[in-house]
Design a protein around this motif. Structure first.
Motif, PDB file in Angstrom:
ATOM      1  N   ALA A  73      -6.160  -0.119   0.884  1.00 49.71           N
ATOM      2  CA  ALA A  73      -4.727   0.218   0.890  1.00 49.71           C
ATOM      3  C   ALA A  73      -3.944  -0.793   1.711  1.00 49.71           C
ATOM      4  O   ALA A  73      -4.412  -1.242   2.766  1.00 49.71           O
TER       5      ALA A  73
ATOM      6  N   ILE B 262      -2.639   1.294  -3.327  1.00 50.98           N
ATOM      7  CA  ILE B 262      -4.029   1.625  -3.037  1.00 50.98           C
ATOM      8  C   ILE B 262      -4.834   1.324  -4.282  1.00 50.98           C
ATOM      9  O   ILE B 262      -4.338   1.483  -5.406  1.00 50.98           O
TER      10      ILE B 262
ATOM     11  N   SER C 210      -3.028   7.736   3.299  1.00 51.77           N
ATOM     12  CA  SER C 210      -3.082   7.211   1.930  1.00 51.77           C
ATOM     13  C   SER C 210      -4.520   7.197   1.424  1.00 51.77           C
ATOM     14  O   SER C 210      -4.796   7.594   0.286  1.00 51.77           O
TER      15      SER C 210
END
Ligand SMILES: [Zn+2]
Length: 286
Positions: free
Chosen positions: A20, A5, A51
């Motif tokens: 990401a 990320i 994420s």
């Protein structure tokens, strides 16, 4: 391409972003499960969503992002920690062929639980009412964080290798008079992104393609990796919570007790001698 990320900032706008990619972690999440494509793709999108959220919310501890509904996909969940070690699983039944996100979930919720190492547990819930998971997550940010956010999620469980990626654009506390226009402009360009571009391009190339007229500053990358915390010891301690007489009865009928981790599909097998400790502990109690 590595699983990672990366945050970025616009120099001239009060807007931040994150990109990401988690192709390998996605592959590992769905390996050894017979998920239909629609379910697998939802896991991929949820993995990317988690994420992006983890990087946005900044905490030390664990996060669980879970979808629950009364449709064929009754549950999908991703667990992660601040180091972006992730794992996920899902439960479904019936034929899911060609179902849209809302048809798959039915009437349902998105639940976000953060368990910090120090401090109180936080839980946020938003109804799943929009056509895509990305749009539902945008609702979450508006409702719980009062932050205008644009999210794009992509997952392809049928490609080889499998691919999952996403982009988040979010407003910062803004003072500029033109902020709303700036945000609309940045989001409009973000929505032109194609799956192929975010799957394969380097982040600086991708951002240049989207925002070549703007000054965008990229920060260091943070890796995303698959990690399941299951172990024989943990299985044993969950067996310890059962009634030992029941365990003995099962062992009279079959040679061993098998436990399969619903996240990574590892199977742990316990024979009578492995479980002796449970029986001894009980005997001592009496
Ligand atoms: Zn496991």
């Amino acid at each position: 391409m590595t699983d990672q990320i990366q945050r970025f900032l616009f120099d001239d706008f009060e807007i931040r972003g994150e990109i990401a990619q988690a192709h390998q972690a996605f592959q590992q999440c769905i390996d050894n499960h017979d998920y239909p494509a629609e379910v697998a793709n939802t896991i991929g999108e949820l993995l990317i969503a988690t994420s992006l959220l983890t990087a946005t919310l900044k905490f030390e501890g664990k996060i669980t992002v879970q979808i629950q509904g009364d449709g064929p996909l009754s549950m999908a969940v991703i667990n992660a920690n601040q180091d972006l070690e992730v794992r996920g699983t899902a439960r479904w039944k019936g034929d899911t062929t060609g179902l849209s996100f809302l048809e798959l979930i039915g009437k349902g919720n998105l639940m976000i639980t953060i368990t910090p190492e120090n401090g109180e547990r936080y839980q946020g819930i938003v109804a799943l009412e929009k056509a895509t998971l990305a749009a539902c997550l945008e609702d979450y940010f508006v409702q719980s964080e009062q932050l205008a956010t644009k999210i794009s999620l992509f997952a392809d469980s049928q490609s080889s290798p499998k691919q999952a990626a996403g982009l988040l654009i979010q407003t910062l506390p803004a003072s500029s008079e033109n902020h709303e226009e700036d945000f609309a402009h940045v989001c409009a360009l973000a929505s032109t992104i194609k799956a192929e571009e975010i799957y394969t391009l380097k982040n600086d190339e991708l951002l240049f393609r989207l925002y070549h007229q703007e000054q965008v500053r990229l920060f260091e990358t943070q890796p995303i990796s698959f990690k399941c915390g299951c172990s024989k010891e943990r299985c044993l301690s969950s067996l310890a919570s059962l009634d030992p007489t029941e365990i003995k009865e099962i062992l009279e009928e079959q040679e061993s007790i098998e436990m399969r981790c619903e996240y990574c599909a590892t199977t742990y097998s316990f024979k009578e001698q492995d479980l002796q400790i449970l029986f001894t502990a009980t005997d001592q109690k009496h």
